[in-house]
Design a protein around this motif. Structure first.
Motif, PDB file in Angstrom:
ATOM      1  N   GLU A  86      57.858  35.093  19.639  1.00 10.75           N
ATOM      2  CA  GLU A  86      56.946  35.180  20.785  1.00 10.75           C
ATOM      3  C   GLU A  86      57.102  33.973  21.708  1.00 10.75           C
ATOM      4  N   VAL A  87      57.238  32.797  21.133  1.00 16.09           N
ATOM      5  CA  VAL A  87      57.442  31.575  21.936  1.00 16.09           C
ATOM      6  C   VAL A  87      58.769  31.662  22.681  1.00 16.09           C
ATOM      7  N   ALA A 135      54.731  28.323  30.181  1.00 15.79           N
ATOM      8  CA  ALA A 135      54.971  29.229  29.054  1.00 15.79           C
ATOM      9  C   ALA A 135      53.712  29.451  28.212  1.00 15.79           C
ATOM     10  N   GLU A 136      52.651  28.742  28.560  1.00 17.83           N
ATOM     11  CA  GLU A 136      51.395  28.840  27.802  1.00 17.83           C
ATOM     12  C   GLU A 136      51.610  28.559  26.319  1.00 17.83           C
ATOM     13  N   ILE A 137      52.242  27.412  26.048  1.00 15.63           N
ATOM     14  CA  ILE A 137      52.464  26.980  24.669  1.00 15.63           C
ATOM     15  C   ILE A 137      51.682  25.702  24.414  1.00 15.63           C
ATOM     16  N   SER A 138      51.362  25.461  23.163  1.00 10.55           N
ATOM     17  CA  SER A 138      50.595  24.280  22.784  1.00 10.55           C
ATOM     18  C   SER A 138      51.493  23.050  22.663  1.00 10.55           C
ATOM     19  N   VAL A 157      53.693  23.230  19.554  1.00 10.78           N
ATOM     20  CA  VAL A 157      54.897  24.059  19.714  1.00 10.78           C
ATOM     21  C   VAL A 157      55.934  23.287  20.529  1.00 10.78           C
ATOM     22  N   LYS A 162      58.424  33.888  25.623  1.00 11.03           N
ATOM     23  CA  LYS A 162      57.690  33.237  26.714  1.00 11.03           C
ATOM     24  C   LYS A 162      58.614  32.305  27.495  1.00 11.03           C
ATOM     25  N   LEU A 163      59.446  31.564  26.776  1.00  9.79           N
ATOM     26  CA  LEU A 163      60.391  30.650  27.433  1.00  9.79           C
ATOM     27  C   LEU A 163      61.379  31.429  28.296  1.00  9.79           C
ATOM     28  N   VAL A 185      60.532  28.094  15.876  1.00 15.75           N
ATOM     29  CA  VAL A 185      59.317  28.585  16.512  1.00 15.75           C
ATOM     30  C   VAL A 185      59.348  30.110  16.450  1.00 15.75           C
ATOM     31  N   SER A 186      58.253  30.730  16.781  1.00 13.24           N
ATOM     32  CA  SER A 186      58.175  32.188  16.692  1.00 13.24           C
ATOM     33  C   SER A 186      58.997  32.858  17.794  1.00 13.24           C
ATOM     34  N   MET A 202      54.796  23.521  29.145  1.00 10.55           N
ATOM     35  CA  MET A 202      53.641  23.952  28.355  1.00 10.55           C
ATOM     36  C   MET A 202      52.718  24.842  29.183  1.00 10.55           C
TER      37      MET A 202
END
Length: 68
Positions: A45-46, A26-29, A32, A49-50, A42-43, A23
């Motif tokens: 964009e996610v 990858a700056e995910i909530s 997510v 990031k991964l 998931v999007s 989290m």
């Protein structure tokens, strides 16, 4: 058709990474992260990031499983 993030789970294990580490990296909530855990969509964009965190391609993070 469904999505599986088993490859992501393997990457996390190989890199000794826990959910909280992913989290942050990858700056995910947490919501997510929960979707990833439940094999929900998931999007893009996610996914990007991964891929950036693990320096890999989307196919190294997830896979589409076709229903028969």
């Amino acid at each position: 058709m469904r999505i599986s993030y088993n490859k992501l789970q393997k990457l996390m294990i190989d890199n000794q990474m826990k959910r909280q580490d992913l989290m942050r990296a990858a700056e995910i909530s947490s919501s997510v992260a929960t979707k990833l855990n439940k094999n929900e969509t998931v999007s893009l964009e996610v996914l990007m990031k991964l891929c950036q965190v693990f320096h890999c391609d989307i196919g190294d993070v997830c896979e589409i499983i076709l229903d028969e």
